[in-house]
Design a protein around this motif. Structure first.
Motif, mmCIF file in Angstrom:
data_model
loop_
_atom_site.group_PDB
_atom_site.id
_atom_site.type_symbol
_atom_site.label_atom_id
_atom_site.label_comp_id
_atom_site.label_asym_id
_atom_site.label_seq_id
_atom_site.Cartn_x
_atom_site.Cartn_y
_atom_site.Cartn_z
ATOM 1 N N SER A 90 0.831 -1.216 0.000
ATOM 2 C CA SER A 90 0.000 0.000 0.000
ATOM 3 C C SER A 90 0.859 1.257 0.000
ATOM 4 C CB SER A 90 -0.930 0.024 1.209
ATOM 5 O OG SER A 90 -1.908 -0.968 1.084
ATOM 6 N N PHE A 91 1.952 1.224 0.766
ATOM 7 C CA PHE A 91 2.869 2.359 0.808
ATOM 8 C C PHE A 91 3.426 2.649 -0.583
ATOM 9 C CE2 PHE A 91 7.313 3.639 0.842
ATOM 10 C CZ PHE A 91 7.223 4.889 1.446
ATOM 11 N N VAL A 92 3.920 1.619 -1.248
ATOM 12 C CA VAL A 92 4.517 1.795 -2.574
ATOM 13 C C VAL A 92 3.478 2.300 -3.569
ATOM 14 C CG1 VAL A 92 5.542 0.560 -4.538
ATOM 15 C CG2 VAL A 92 6.382 0.142 -2.213
ATOM 16 N N ARG A 93 2.324 1.653 -3.607
ATOM 17 C CA ARG A 93 1.296 2.060 -4.576
ATOM 18 C C ARG A 93 0.804 3.474 -4.292
ATOM 19 N NH1 ARG A 93 -0.548 -3.341 -3.496
ATOM 20 N NH2 ARG A 93 -2.271 -2.412 -2.325
ATOM 21 N N GLY A 94 0.613 3.810 -3.021
ATOM 22 C CA GLY A 94 0.169 5.154 -2.668
ATOM 23 C C GLY A 94 1.206 6.211 -3.029
ATOM 24 N N ALA A 95 2.470 5.913 -2.777
ATOM 25 C CA ALA A 95 3.537 6.856 -3.130
ATOM 26 C C ALA A 95 3.546 7.101 -4.633
ATOM 27 C CB ALA A 95 4.889 6.317 -2.661
ATOM 28 N N ILE A 96 3.375 6.061 -5.398
ATOM 29 C CA ILE A 96 3.371 6.194 -6.859
ATOM 30 C C ILE A 96 2.167 7.010 -7.312
ATOM 31 C CG2 ILE A 96 3.060 4.907 -9.019
ATOM 32 C CD1 ILE A 96 4.814 2.669 -7.645
ATOM 33 N N ARG A 97 0.969 6.653 -6.841
ATOM 34 C CA ARG A 97 -0.234 7.382 -7.274
ATOM 35 C C ARG A 97 -0.156 8.860 -6.910
ATOM 36 N NH1 ARG A 97 -2.820 3.011 -5.051
ATOM 37 N NH2 ARG A 97 -3.623 4.308 -3.376
ATOM 38 N N ASN A 98 0.241 9.151 -5.685
ATOM 39 C CA ASN A 98 0.290 10.549 -5.253
ATOM 40 C C ASN A 98 1.368 11.337 -5.974
ATOM 41 O OD1 ASN A 98 -1.904 10.558 -3.483
ATOM 42 N ND2 ASN A 98 -0.675 9.617 -1.882
#
Length: 193
Positions: A151-159
């Motif tokens: 979730s951290f990785v995906r959220g960092a990418i999306r944001n």
């Protein structure tokens, strides 16, 4: 003339476009008009707005799973597998700005419970968790809950890419590589010699 033979797909595509343009408050009638179908016909495929939103969510989850959660290449190390996953996720989020915005709307949808969202994305989430667990066992990804790491990785990418889209210039490969490296560096085990 019906240019898209799959009426259900036309409805899902129309709902996706309207959610991006207007948010979740778009009406079933507006979705039917956008899809070029009668409102009554729309209800033959989706009995409620909640069911339609679930259908849109499922469509995004399937696309994401197909493009990002690819089978492991046995010739690749676990570190390479995670790095390729990160790169594919960056490409998935960047390649379609409307789909990225749609994902943001759906991610915060009051029409779906957390449990429903988890169920829809289960194949994608399970793939990420299994991949990270194997990388942890191999000692290349830091310890911790794999669902939180993913979730951290995906959220960092999306944001990050959401902010990057404010710049109208095309994204450069160096920018994507830099984002991928930052994500990897945040979760990798760094061995000091």
């Amino acid at each position: 003339m019906d240019v898209a033979p799959d009426k259900r797909e036309r409805i899902l595509a129309a709902a996706s476009r309207l959610i991006v343009r207007n948010g979740l408050q778009c009406s079933m009638q507006a979705i039917a008009e956008e899809a070029g179908v009668a409102t009554g016909s729309l209800y033959n495929y989706f009995d409620s707005k909640e069911a339609l939103v679930r259908g849109v969510y499922d469509r995004v989850a399937q696309e994401m799973t197909q493009k990002v959660a690819v089978p492991h290449d046995p010739a690749s190390s676990h570190a390479q597998r995670v790095q390729h996953y990160i790169e594919r996720y960056i490409d998935f989020i960047w390649e379609d700005a409307d789909r990225a915005r749609l994902f943001d709307y759906l991610d915060n949808s009051p029409l779906l419970t957390f449990g429903e969202a988890v169920g829809i994305f289960r194949p994608f989430v399970d793939h990420g968790r299994e991949m990270l667990a194997m990388a942890q066992q191999d000692g290349v990804v830091r310890p911790g809950a794999t669902n939180l790491i993913a979730s951290f990785v995906r959220g960092a990418i999306r944001n990050t890419l959401k902010r990057r889209r404010l710049d109208p210039s095309p994204i450069r490969d160096e920018e994507k590589q830099g984002l991928a490296a930052m994500c990897w560096d945040a979760i990798a085990v760094h061995r000091h010699s």
